[in-house]
Structures are given as structure tokens and as C-alpha cells.
Design an enzyme around this catalytic site. Structure first.
Site, mmCIF file in Angstrom:
data_model
loop_
_atom_site.group_PDB
_atom_site.id
_atom_site.type_symbol
_atom_site.label_atom_id
_atom_site.label_comp_id
_atom_site.label_asym_id
_atom_site.label_seq_id
_atom_site.Cartn_x
_atom_site.Cartn_y
_atom_site.Cartn_z
ATOM 1 N N CYS A 186 -14.179 6.326 0.120
ATOM 2 C CA CYS A 186 -12.926 5.908 0.737
ATOM 3 C C CYS A 186 -13.255 5.418 2.147
ATOM 4 O O CYS A 186 -13.527 6.243 3.031
ATOM 5 C CB CYS A 186 -11.928 7.060 0.786
ATOM 6 S SG CYS A 186 -10.393 6.616 1.639
ATOM 7 N N ASN A 234 -10.183 0.309 -9.393
ATOM 8 C CA ASN A 234 -9.326 -0.277 -8.356
ATOM 9 C C ASN A 234 -9.252 -1.770 -8.635
ATOM 10 O O ASN A 234 -10.287 -2.404 -8.879
ATOM 11 C CB ASN A 234 -9.948 -0.025 -6.976
ATOM 12 C CG ASN A 234 -10.035 1.451 -6.637
ATOM 13 O OD1 ASN A 234 -9.064 2.066 -6.223
ATOM 14 N ND2 ASN A 234 -11.226 2.042 -6.838
ATOM 15 N N GLU A 250 -4.703 0.416 -6.114
ATOM 16 C CA GLU A 250 -5.747 1.430 -6.083
ATOM 17 C C GLU A 250 -5.687 2.380 -7.284
ATOM 18 O O GLU A 250 -4.603 2.850 -7.660
ATOM 19 C CB GLU A 250 -5.650 2.261 -4.805
ATOM 20 C CG GLU A 250 -6.109 1.530 -3.563
ATOM 21 C CD GLU A 250 -6.428 2.480 -2.447
ATOM 22 O OE1 GLU A 250 -6.907 3.581 -2.729
ATOM 23 O OE2 GLU A 250 -6.178 2.124 -1.282
ATOM 24 N N ARG A 251 -6.843 2.658 -7.836
ATOM 25 C CA ARG A 251 -6.970 3.696 -8.861
ATOM 26 C C ARG A 251 -6.387 4.992 -8.307
ATOM 27 O O ARG A 251 -6.755 5.429 -7.220
ATOM 28 C CB ARG A 251 -8.438 3.882 -9.203
ATOM 29 C CG ARG A 251 -8.721 5.002 -10.179
ATOM 30 C CD ARG A 251 -10.197 5.163 -10.472
ATOM 31 N NE ARG A 251 -10.981 5.579 -9.305
ATOM 32 C CZ ARG A 251 -12.249 6.002 -9.397
ATOM 33 N NH1 ARG A 251 -12.846 6.046 -10.582
ATOM 34 N NH2 ARG A 251 -12.917 6.345 -8.310
ATOM 35 N N CYS A 284 -7.396 -1.106 1.620
ATOM 36 C CA CYS A 284 -8.392 -0.337 0.869
ATOM 37 C C CYS A 284 -9.773 -0.786 1.356
ATOM 38 O O CYS A 284 -10.162 -1.941 1.115
ATOM 39 C CB CYS A 284 -8.241 -0.583 -0.632
ATOM 40 S SG CYS A 284 -9.429 0.342 -1.617
ATOM 41 N N GLY A 285 -10.457 0.110 2.034
ATOM 42 C CA GLY A 285 -11.730 -0.253 2.659
ATOM 43 C C GLY A 285 -12.816 -0.560 1.648
ATOM 44 O O GLY A 285 -13.539 -1.549 1.770
HETATM 45 N N1 LIG Z 1 -8.325 3.496 0.000
HETATM 46 C C1 LIG Z 1 -9.719 3.833 -0.115
HETATM 47 C C2 LIG Z 1 -10.248 3.676 -1.486
HETATM 48 C C3 LIG Z 1 -9.862 4.788 -2.341
HETATM 49 C C4 LIG Z 1 -10.406 4.531 -3.671
HETATM 50 C C5 LIG Z 1 -9.676 5.313 -4.722
HETATM 51 N N2 LIG Z 1 -8.406 4.694 -5.041
HETATM 52 C C6 LIG Z 1 -10.517 5.405 -5.963
HETATM 53 O O1 LIG Z 1 -11.552 4.741 -6.030
HETATM 54 O O2 LIG Z 1 -10.151 6.179 -6.851
HETATM 55 C C7 LIG Z 1 -10.593 3.038 0.816
HETATM 56 O O3 LIG Z 1 -10.138 2.757 1.920
HETATM 57 O O4 LIG Z 1 -11.740 2.731 0.448
#
Ligand SMILES: N[C@H](CCC[C@H](N)C(=O)O)C(=O)O
Length: 296
Positions: free
Chosen positions: A78, A205, A223-224, A232-233
């Protein structure tokens, strides 16, 4: 009573991605999926990701992070949340410990990441190397070339979206590159269909990206385990890697998301660097009865 009751948390966001940071170092507590879902459902502590800080496991690292989505599932990475944890472990009065020259090495179930301060409210995370082989994403079929995989949305002879790239940053991503504004696609409807498509044995994702210049990309993400988010980074990292592999950009780009902009560089040593903001909304404690309804 849950061992989490009345524990302190930080409410933050990274480019609009809602993050809660919880420090469980010095305890043997492990957040259950049901507890994560309960925290996410409470207005005071709602999150896209919950970042739980545990004592380090691997010698030489500063902490182990468990990352939970809104649905209680765990992720191996994340990016926005890691910047928020960097802030917490360097600046929060209750969580900060002396750190080597303002940088930290953090471990997740997917590997190591390093975070360092750039300015008071901006941090860079070395997200490590992208995983590009079909079985590393993972995908359910042995695609030899993950720059484009056979997947489409809509009629076979006139698909709405097709041929996404697949990249893992420690979590699975599918990125559809489009010519027109990503906002013109109904990602709220398309996202959940693709998140759980059988081609993604660990779900995925789902991103829609428009390359708007040699080093600029417009990105929208489903996002997953969390749904539509403002940023989402890891998706931004995966999208820059995918666009670079397709020769659509060089090795760096500014990625515009609804909640803000992230700067991504896929360095020549194959590490992906992400720089972006952090924002502290406040802190709170979990109500004594917040978890009362959970069995066990
Ligand atoms: N928001 C997060 C990613 C979360 C990923 C999550 N949704 C998964 O892979 O299950 C980010 O800033 O990278």
C-alpha cells in the site's frame, strides 16, 4: 472485550486515499478481518486501508506492517499507506522512535519497502521491484507477455475495454490504457466485475489510465477489497511500469488521481520510487463497545 477497544489510532490520507494507522508494537495482538471491517464501518475510523504496525520480524528492519482493505482482506502493499506510516513513525509523538537519518525500512508479507521524508508532508517510498511474470501477478493462465493479456469488457466485436497490462507491486494490478478521459468509463460498474474475474486467482486492483503526455498520466482506480478510491499508490506505480514497458512513456511520470498527484520513477535498478503527500486528519480511540458485536 476486543484487545483493540480503546486503542489509539491516527486518521490520515495520502492523496485522498483514506488511511488509518494503528500501532500494535509491544503486543501480540493481530487484527482479525472482522475487526478490520468493523473499524472501516465506523465513521470515526473509516479507511480504504488500515496500516497496522507490528514489531520488526527481519533483523535490520524497523517494523512489520499488516495492510487491511475495507473488506477485511489483506494486501501485500500500500503505497499511500506506507507514506502515512513513515510520517507516524518519524513524527507522531506517541509512535516515533529514533530513526536513521529520517528513513525507515518496513516489511510486509510481500517484502521490504523503504520510506524517507522529502519535506514536512511529503515522503518517498522505494516500493521495490515490480513482479512481471504471469505467476507473480498472479494470473490463472500462463501468459508469456504480461504487457497485454487477453481480457475484455463488453461485446466481443466492440469491447469497452480490452488487453490490459498486468503488474504486481506486491499486490495484483490490471491496467487498461485508453485514448479518452478515464472519467468517461463507468469504473464503479466495471471494477467489481473484473476485480473478481477468474483470471485473477487473488483478485486484482483495476485501473483505467490515459497517457496525457511523455511523462503525465491520468488514472482512475477500482481497488481490490476497497472499491473506488481517490488515489492508489501501488496502482500508480504499476501503471508507470506498464506504460514504460509499452514504450508509451520513459521511466518516470506524474500520475494525476482524483485525490492528488503522485510522482513515480521506475529506476534503472528496477526499483520503483513513489513520492507524494501525507495528511494528518487527526487521531482517535476505538470505542470500548465498537467490537462488542463480534463473536470471539
Ligand atoms: N491504496 C493502496 C493500495 C491498496 C491495495 C489493495 N487494494 C490491494 O491490493 O488489495 C496504495 O496506495 O497502494
Amino acid at each position: 472485550m476486543s484487545p483493540l477497544a480503546e486503542r489509539r489510532f491516527l486518521k490520515m490520507h495520502g492523496a485522498g486515499n483514506a488511511i488509518v494507522v494503528l500501532d500494535l508494537r509491544g503486543t501480540s495482538i493481530r487484527v482479525t478481518p472482522a475487526e478490520a471491517r468493523t473499524i472501516a464501518a465506523d465513521a470515526h475510523s473509516r479507511f480504504d486501508q488500515l496500516m497496522v504496525v507490528h514489531e520488526p520480524v527481519t533483523p535490520g528492519t524497523d517494523a512489520f506492517m499488516r495492510i487491511y482493505n475495507t473488506d477485511g482482506s489483506e494486501s501485500g502493499a500500500c503505497g499511500n499507506g506506507t507514506r502515512c506510516v513513515g510520517y507516524a513513525l518519524l513524527d507522531d509523538p506517541a509512535m516515533a522512535r529514533p530513526a536513521e537519518n529520517g528513513s525507515l525500512t518496513l516489511e510486509t508479507k510481500a517484502g521490504l519497502v523503504a520510506v524517507r521524508r522529502v519535506t514536512d508532508r511529503s515522503f518517498t517510498v522505494d516500493m521495490g521491484q515490480p513482479r512481471l511474470r504471469w505467476d507473480e501477478i498472479p494470473l490463472a493462465e500462463p501468459f508469456p507477455d504480461t504487457r497485454r493479456i487477453e481480457l475484455q469488457v463488453g461485446p466481443i466485436d466492440d469491447p469497452i475495454l480490452h488487453s490490459p497490462a498486468a503488474v504486481s507491486m506486491g499486490n495484483p494490478h490490471a491496467i487498461f490504457f485508453v485514448e479518452r478521459d478515464p472519467d468517461t468509463f463507468d469504473l464503479g460498474r466495471i471494477g467489481p466485475l473484473l476485480e473478481s474475474h477468474p483470471i485473477f486467482p487473488e483478485r486484482a486492483n483495476i485501473s483505467i489510465a490515459q497517457v496525457t503526455g511523455r511523462d503525465t498520466i491520468k488514472l482512475r482506480v477500482w481497488e481490490r477489497g476497497a472499491g473506488l478510491t481517490l488515489a492508489c499508490g501501488t496502482a500508480a506505480c504499476a501503471t508507470v511500469v506498464a506504460a514504460s514497458r509499452l514504450r508509451m512513456i520513459g521511466r518516470a511520470a506524474r500520475v494525476a488521481l482524483p485525490g492528488g498527484e503522485l510522482s513515480i520513477e521506475w529506476r534503472a535498478d528496477d526499483h520503483v520510487l513513489m513520492t507524494g503527500p501525507v495528511y494528518l486528519e487527526g487521531e482517535g480511540t476505538f470505542a470500548a463497545d465498537l467490537f462488542a458485536g463480534l463473536d470471539g
